[in-house]
Write a protein that holds these residues in place. Structure first.
Motif, PDB file in Angstrom:
ATOM      1  N   ASP A   1     -23.616  -7.426 -12.668  1.00  0.00           N
ATOM      2  CA  ASP A   1     -22.360  -7.037 -13.343  1.00  0.00           C
ATOM      3  C   ASP A   1     -21.548  -6.112 -12.450  1.00  0.00           C
ATOM      4  O   ASP A   1     -20.315  -6.186 -12.392  1.00  0.00           O
ATOM      5  CB  ASP A   1     -22.676  -6.331 -14.656  1.00  0.00           C
ATOM      6  CG  ASP A   1     -23.222  -7.316 -15.688  1.00  0.00           C
ATOM      7  OD1 ASP A   1     -23.088  -8.532 -15.470  1.00  0.00           O
ATOM      8  OD2 ASP A   1     -23.809  -6.845 -16.696  1.00  0.00           O
ATOM      9  N   ALA A   2     -22.262  -5.216 -11.763  1.00  0.00           N
ATOM     10  CA  ALA A   2     -21.584  -4.253 -10.894  1.00  0.00           C
ATOM     11  C   ALA A   2     -20.880  -4.997  -9.753  1.00  0.00           C
ATOM     12  O   ALA A   2     -19.714  -4.727  -9.440  1.00  0.00           O
ATOM     13  CB  ALA A   2     -22.596  -3.253 -10.336  1.00  0.00           C
ATOM     14  N   ALA A   3     -21.588  -5.963  -9.176  1.00  0.00           N
ATOM     15  CA  ALA A   3     -21.004  -6.716  -8.065  1.00  0.00           C
ATOM     16  C   ALA A   3     -19.785  -7.504  -8.536  1.00  0.00           C
ATOM     17  O   ALA A   3     -18.749  -7.529  -7.876  1.00  0.00           O
ATOM     18  CB  ALA A   3     -22.063  -7.659  -7.492  1.00  0.00           C
ATOM     19  N   GLN A   4     -19.940  -8.096  -9.709  1.00  0.00           N
ATOM     20  CA  GLN A   4     -18.822  -8.854 -10.275  1.00  0.00           C
ATOM     21  C   GLN A   4     -17.631  -7.953 -10.556  1.00  0.00           C
ATOM     22  O   GLN A   4     -16.480  -8.325 -10.339  1.00  0.00           O
ATOM     23  CB  GLN A   4     -19.297  -9.529 -11.556  1.00  0.00           C
ATOM     24  CG  GLN A   4     -18.348 -10.615 -12.001  1.00  0.00           C
ATOM     25  CD  GLN A   4     -18.902 -11.351 -13.232  1.00  0.00           C
ATOM     26  OE1 GLN A   4     -20.061 -11.188 -13.593  1.00  0.00           O
ATOM     27  NE2 GLN A   4     -18.069 -12.171 -13.814  1.00  0.00           N
ATOM     28  N   ALA A   5     -17.919  -6.741 -11.034  1.00  0.00           N
ATOM     29  CA  ALA A   5     -16.859  -5.798 -11.355  1.00  0.00           C
ATOM     30  C   ALA A   5     -16.076  -5.397 -10.098  1.00  0.00           C
ATOM     31  O   ALA A   5     -14.850  -5.340 -10.118  1.00  0.00           O
ATOM     32  CB  ALA A   5     -17.464  -4.561 -12.027  1.00  0.00           C
ATOM     33  N   VAL A   6     -16.785  -5.107  -9.019  1.00  0.00           N
ATOM     34  CA  VAL A   6     -16.064  -4.670  -7.817  1.00  0.00           C
ATOM     35  C   VAL A   6     -15.318  -5.851  -7.163  1.00  0.00           C
ATOM     36  O   VAL A   6     -14.279  -5.658  -6.533  1.00  0.00           O
ATOM     37  CB  VAL A   6     -16.996  -4.001  -6.780  1.00  0.00           C
ATOM     38  CG1 VAL A   6     -17.531  -2.705  -7.299  1.00  0.00           C
ATOM     39  CG2 VAL A   6     -18.127  -4.906  -6.360  1.00  0.00           C
TER      40      VAL A   6
ATOM     41  N   THR B   1     -17.828  -1.911  -2.112  1.00  0.00           N
ATOM     42  CA  THR B   1     -16.555  -2.377  -2.692  1.00  0.00           C
ATOM     43  C   THR B   1     -16.429  -3.874  -2.398  1.00  0.00           C
ATOM     44  O   THR B   1     -17.260  -4.455  -1.677  1.00  0.00           O
ATOM     45  CB  THR B   1     -15.360  -1.592  -2.121  1.00  0.00           C
ATOM     46  OG1 THR B   1     -14.169  -1.989  -2.795  1.00  0.00           O
ATOM     47  CG2 THR B   1     -15.210  -1.806  -0.624  1.00  0.00           C
ATOM     48  N   GLY B   2     -15.433  -4.476  -2.956  1.00  0.00           N
ATOM     49  CA  GLY B   2     -15.264  -5.909  -2.730  1.00  0.00           C
ATOM     50  C   GLY B   2     -14.783  -6.190  -1.302  1.00  0.00           C
ATOM     51  O   GLY B   2     -14.150  -5.339  -0.671  1.00  0.00           O
ATOM     52  N   ASP B   3     -15.106  -7.414  -0.883  1.00  0.00           N
ATOM     53  CA  ASP B   3     -14.678  -7.782   0.475  1.00  0.00           C
ATOM     54  C   ASP B   3     -13.156  -7.767   0.622  1.00  0.00           C
ATOM     55  O   ASP B   3     -12.613  -7.534   1.710  1.00  0.00           O
ATOM     56  CB  ASP B   3     -15.204  -9.186   0.817  1.00  0.00           C
ATOM     57  CG  ASP B   3     -16.694  -9.138   1.148  1.00  0.00           C
ATOM     58  OD1 ASP B   3     -17.192  -8.019   1.454  1.00  0.00           O
ATOM     59  OD2 ASP B   3     -17.367 -10.178   1.054  1.00  0.00           O
ATOM     60  N   SER B   4     -12.486  -7.963  -0.505  1.00  0.00           N
ATOM     61  CA  SER B   4     -11.018  -8.036  -0.452  1.00  0.00           C
ATOM     62  C   SER B   4     -10.365  -6.670  -0.235  1.00  0.00           C
ATOM     63  O   SER B   4      -9.201  -6.587   0.123  1.00  0.00           O
ATOM     64  CB  SER B   4     -10.492  -8.663  -1.741  1.00  0.00           C
ATOM     65  OG  SER B   4     -10.912  -7.873  -2.832  1.00  0.00           O
ATOM     66  N   CYS B   5     -11.131  -5.611  -0.488  1.00  0.00           N
ATOM     67  CA  CYS B   5     -10.570  -4.257  -0.354  1.00  0.00           C
ATOM     68  C   CYS B   5     -10.516  -3.888   1.135  1.00  0.00           C
ATOM     69  O   CYS B   5     -11.527  -4.002   1.840  1.00  0.00           O
ATOM     70  CB  CYS B   5     -11.433  -3.265  -1.125  1.00  0.00           C
ATOM     71  SG  CYS B   5     -10.819  -1.579  -1.022  1.00  0.00           S
ATOM     72  N   PRO B   6      -9.370  -3.442   1.589  1.00  0.00           N
ATOM     73  CA  PRO B   6      -9.254  -3.135   3.017  1.00  0.00           C
ATOM     74  C   PRO B   6      -9.946  -1.831   3.430  1.00  0.00           C
ATOM     75  O   PRO B   6     -10.074  -1.541   4.625  1.00  0.00           O
ATOM     76  CB  PRO B   6      -7.736  -3.017   3.225  1.00  0.00           C
ATOM     77  CG  PRO B   6      -7.182  -2.677   1.889  1.00  0.00           C
ATOM     78  CD  PRO B   6      -8.080  -3.267   0.879  1.00  0.00           C
TER      79      PRO B   6
ATOM     80  N   GLY C   1     -13.910  -8.199  -8.855  1.00  0.00           N
ATOM     81  CA  GLY C   1     -12.784  -8.512  -9.719  1.00  0.00           C
ATOM     82  C   GLY C   1     -11.676  -7.468  -9.721  1.00  0.00           C
ATOM     83  O   GLY C   1     -10.606  -7.719 -10.247  1.00  0.00           O
ATOM     84  N   ARG C   2     -11.917  -6.332  -9.212  1.00  0.00           N
ATOM     85  CA  ARG C   2     -10.898  -5.274  -9.250  1.00  0.00           C
ATOM     86  C   ARG C   2     -10.499  -4.893  -7.816  1.00  0.00           C
ATOM     87  O   ARG C   2     -11.362  -4.896  -6.929  1.00  0.00           O
ATOM     88  CB  ARG C   2     -11.444  -4.046  -9.970  1.00  0.00           C
ATOM     89  CG  ARG C   2     -11.557  -4.260 -11.458  1.00  0.00           C
ATOM     90  CD  ARG C   2     -12.407  -3.179 -12.086  1.00  0.00           C
ATOM     91  NE  ARG C   2     -12.661  -3.437 -13.506  1.00  0.00           N
ATOM     92  CZ  ARG C   2     -13.472  -4.367 -13.976  1.00  0.00           C
ATOM     93  NH1 ARG C   2     -14.133  -5.137 -13.143  1.00  0.00           N
ATOM     94  NH2 ARG C   2     -13.635  -4.548 -15.268  1.00  0.00           N
ATOM     95  N   GLU C   3      -9.297  -4.460  -7.686  1.00  0.00           N
ATOM     96  CA  GLU C   3      -8.838  -4.051  -6.357  1.00  0.00           C
ATOM     97  C   GLU C   3      -9.448  -2.705  -6.031  1.00  0.00           C
ATOM     98  O   GLU C   3      -9.269  -1.733  -6.756  1.00  0.00           O
ATOM     99  CB  GLU C   3      -7.314  -3.959  -6.315  1.00  0.00           C
ATOM    100  CG  GLU C   3      -6.785  -3.701  -4.909  1.00  0.00           C
ATOM    101  CD  GLU C   3      -5.281  -3.455  -4.896  1.00  0.00           C
ATOM    102  OE1 GLU C   3      -4.703  -3.307  -5.984  1.00  0.00           O
ATOM    103  OE2 GLU C   3      -4.711  -3.398  -3.798  1.00  0.00           O
ATOM    104  N   CYS C   4     -10.233  -2.653  -4.982  1.00  0.00           N
ATOM    105  CA  CYS C   4     -10.888  -1.432  -4.506  1.00  0.00           C
ATOM    106  C   CYS C   4     -11.751  -0.764  -5.567  1.00  0.00           C
ATOM    107  O   CYS C   4     -11.803   0.463  -5.687  1.00  0.00           O
ATOM    108  CB  CYS C   4      -9.853  -0.454  -3.940  1.00  0.00           C
ATOM    109  SG  CYS C   4      -9.167  -1.005  -2.375  1.00  0.00           S
ATOM    110  N   GLY C   5     -12.387  -1.596  -6.348  1.00  0.00           N
ATOM    111  CA  GLY C   5     -13.390  -1.041  -7.253  1.00  0.00           C
ATOM    112  C   GLY C   5     -14.614  -0.649  -6.446  1.00  0.00           C
ATOM    113  O   GLY C   5     -15.001  -1.368  -5.521  1.00  0.00           O
TER     114      GLY C   5
END
Lengths: 495, 148
Positions: free
Chosen positions: B112-117, B31-36, B119-123
């Protein structure tokens, strides 16, 4: 073989075999593929569901720290379904089912599809976590029973397709026979018709509409052919009959013309002969009157006169044949009294041993005739019959009746016309005549008797009399079976 | 042959990858780094990819599918959702038709997958661990598969 294939049945069976040879393998491949994919998919689904359930159970057991439960779950994986491999791979150790020995542990190669790697085992791994640790549950499922099931299914499909093909062949054979049987029947019937058996009906017994229609059309053609054939045969028969009648008429005409020529010639000679005889008789009579009655010369002159009278009688008979002795006019008279009267005289003339039978109808209409000549005619005919009977047992039959001559019959004889006639018949059971004799019987001086027994003028006189009365003579005779004269005399008009 | 493609892919992977990577490969959920969210259970991953709304630590997971890698897809079906490809597709279609559940977002490449996660919250998306190491802005929240 090639001949058999060139039949409707052979072609249908061959066509069916060709279609099945193409379709059956394709159908088998399609069916087997669908069933294989469906079965393999179901196997994979089952394995993955089972893996998930066991994986969840192992995860729970690890979280609760129950290592015995983990082993039980691994054992249950071996016991349930087609499990052949169950192990839990930790970072540092491998825990296997108690039902596996260390020697049994095969090389684990994960499969993502049924039948992969060709080891008859479907290997899959399920990640399991507990706390910070991570383990992999590895399971193996035996593919062999499913593969055997698939092989059995394929065999069943093959058997079904073969059975279907056989049934289709039998059904095709039956259908072919339904078509071919009536066609063969029609063929045999047509063949019979071609041999001339046109009465054989072309009606095939079939439930197939096309065959029935074909049969009906052929039957119509046959009926038309039969009708046409009958018409042709009738026309041919009519033409043959007309030709025969024409030939008969021509023969009669030639015969009549010959007799007429002969009559003209003989009549001319007889007339001249009469002219010579008349002065001979006159001067002989005058010379005899000059002589004494008992002198030898007078006696000789008397003999000369007898012979001259006999010669005159002969010449008169020749004139009668040539119809040049027209002295008396024809008068309308009933024939039956004339015939009865003549028969009385004839009975007196003939020997008592001769059986003379008479059937005289009183209902015969009047004819225009010369009574004396009619009597002469009957006497001559009876005399002819009597001579034919000489030395044989038999009888003479005289009949008189009235008839209506039809057109068809009249056409055969030159003197006859369609209408009412009096028919005088004289028949005997004597020796009869052959064809040549019949052709010449009315010619003057023609005779079959010994010299001196007949003049050969009797029937010539009959012919002359009948011709003078505008009548016709119909003669029928056969050697050994007697002779039959029919004299047709036209009835007089009512006025 | 159903397995031929995988064999070819595996062979290609063996040839192309370095020896140490060939020894142990892992598939992880990122998931993205921003997702807790720090960790997701295997049950939640499964539920999320089956179309069920899943919330972890009060955050709703938004699953994304990486479909460009065939091997990765096979691992996804077998070890993530535990279904055959056919059953999963049928199930996803059934949910979409029955409940109006939107189809999962799909991407073709890892980038694309990395960019998608990101860009979205908790993708969340699954990918090879090797790829995670070279990409930035994403973190692993679950080990999904491990194999040779």
């Amino acid at each position: 073989m090639a001949g058999r294939m060139n039949t409707v049945g052979g072609r249908l069976v061959l066509m069916l075999l060709l279609i099945h040879a193409v379709l059956m393998p394709a159908l088998f491949i399609a069916l087997a593929t669908v069933i294989d994919r469906s079965t393999m998919n179901a196997f994979v689904d089952d394995a993955r569901i089972e893996g998930r359930i066991i994986g969840d159970g192992v995860e729970n057991a690890l979280e609760s720290g129950d290592s015995g439960a983990v082993e039980q779950l691994l054992d249950s994986a071996m016991l349930s379904g087609h499990g052949v491999y169950a192990a839990l791979q930790f970072q540092d150790r491998l825990v296997t089912s108690s039902m596996m020995t260390s020697e049994d542990v095969p090389r684990f190669e994960e499969d993502f599809d049924f039948g992969e790697h060709g080891d008859n085992t479907y290997y899959m791994s399920v990640p399991v976590s507990h706390g910070d640790e991570f383990a992999i549950l590895r399971l193996g499922f035996d593919e062999l029973p499913t593969q055997q099931n698939l092989a059995a299914v394929r065999q069943t499909i093959i058997l079904i397709l073969v059975a279907y093909t056989v049934l289709a062949l039998v059904a095709t054979g039956y259908m072919a026979s339904l078509v071919v049987r009536p066609l063969k029947w029609l063929g045999r019937a047509s063949h019979a018709i071609s041999r001339g058996e046109v009465d054989k009906e072309l009606k095939a017994n079939s439930e197939l509409r096309e065959i029935r229609e074909l049969s009906a059309d052929l039957e119509t053609m046959r009926s038309n052919l039969v009708g046409m054939n009958a018409r042709l045969q009738k026309e041919i028969a009519e033409r043959e009959q007309a030709e025969a009648e024409r030939r008969t008429l021509e023969r009669h005409l030639r015969h009549a013309q010959r007799l007429e020529s002969l009559g003209t010639l003989a009549g001319g000679v007889a007339h001249e002969f009469n002219n010579v005889l008349q002065p001979i008789l006159l001067y002989t009579d005058l010379a005899r009157e000059e002589l004494p009655k008992d002198s030898e010369t007078a006696d000789n002159l008397g003999k000369v006169m007898d012979l001259a009278r006999r010669a005159k009688k002969l010449s008169n008979q020749i004139l009668a044949f040539g119809r040049q002795d027209i002295e008396a006019e024809l008068e309308v008279a009933e024939l039956s009294p004339i015939i009865v009267n003549a028969l009385t005289m004839i009975r007196a003339l003939l020997p008592a041993s001769v059986d003379l039978r008479a059937e005289i109808s009183n209902d015969v209409g009047a004819v225009r005739c010369d009574e004396a000549q009619i009597k002469q005619l009957l006497v001559n005919l009876c005399n002819n019959a009597y001579q034919a009977l000489s030395g044989r047992d038999g009888y003479i039959n005289v009949s008189l009746k009235e008839v209506i001559v039809p057109e068809v019959f009249a056409a055969k004889y030159p003197k006859l016309r369609a209408g009412e006639y009096a028919v005088l018949e004289v028949s005997d059971t004597g020796h009869g005549m052959d064809r040549d004799t019949m052709e010449r019987v009315f010619e003057p001086f023609f005779t079959t008797q010994q010299v001196g027994e007949g003049t050969g003028l009797g029937l010539s006189v009959v012919h002359g009399i009948v011709m003078r009365h505008d009548g016709e003579i119909v003669l029928s005779s056969e050697p050994g079976k007697g002779t039959h004269f029919r004299i047709y005399l036209p009835l007089a008009d009512d006025e | 042959m159903p397995g031929l493609r995988h064999i070819l892919l595996l062979t290609a992977a063996f040839v192309l990858l370095p020896c140490n990577a060939r020894a142990e490969r892992q598939v992880v959920l990122v998931t993205g780094d921003s997702c807790p969210v720090r960790e997701v259970s295997s049950l939640d991953v499964r539920k999320a990819y089956l179309g069920v709304t899943v919330s972890v630590d009060g955050r709703r997971l938004r699953p994304i599918r990486l479909i460009g890698d065939e091997m990765l897809s096979s691992i996804f079906y077998q070890s993530v959702v535990h279904m055959s490809r056919k059953s999963y597709e049928r199930r996803a279609l059934s949910l979409a038709l029955k409940y109006g559940t939107p189809r999962l977002e799909m991407v073709d490449s890892v980038d694309d997958a990395a960019q998608a996660v990101r860009g979205r919250e908790c993708g969340v998306v699954y990918m090879w661990k090797d790829d995670v190491d070279r990409l930035s802005g994403i973190k692993t929240v679950r080990l999904l598969w491990q194999g040779e």
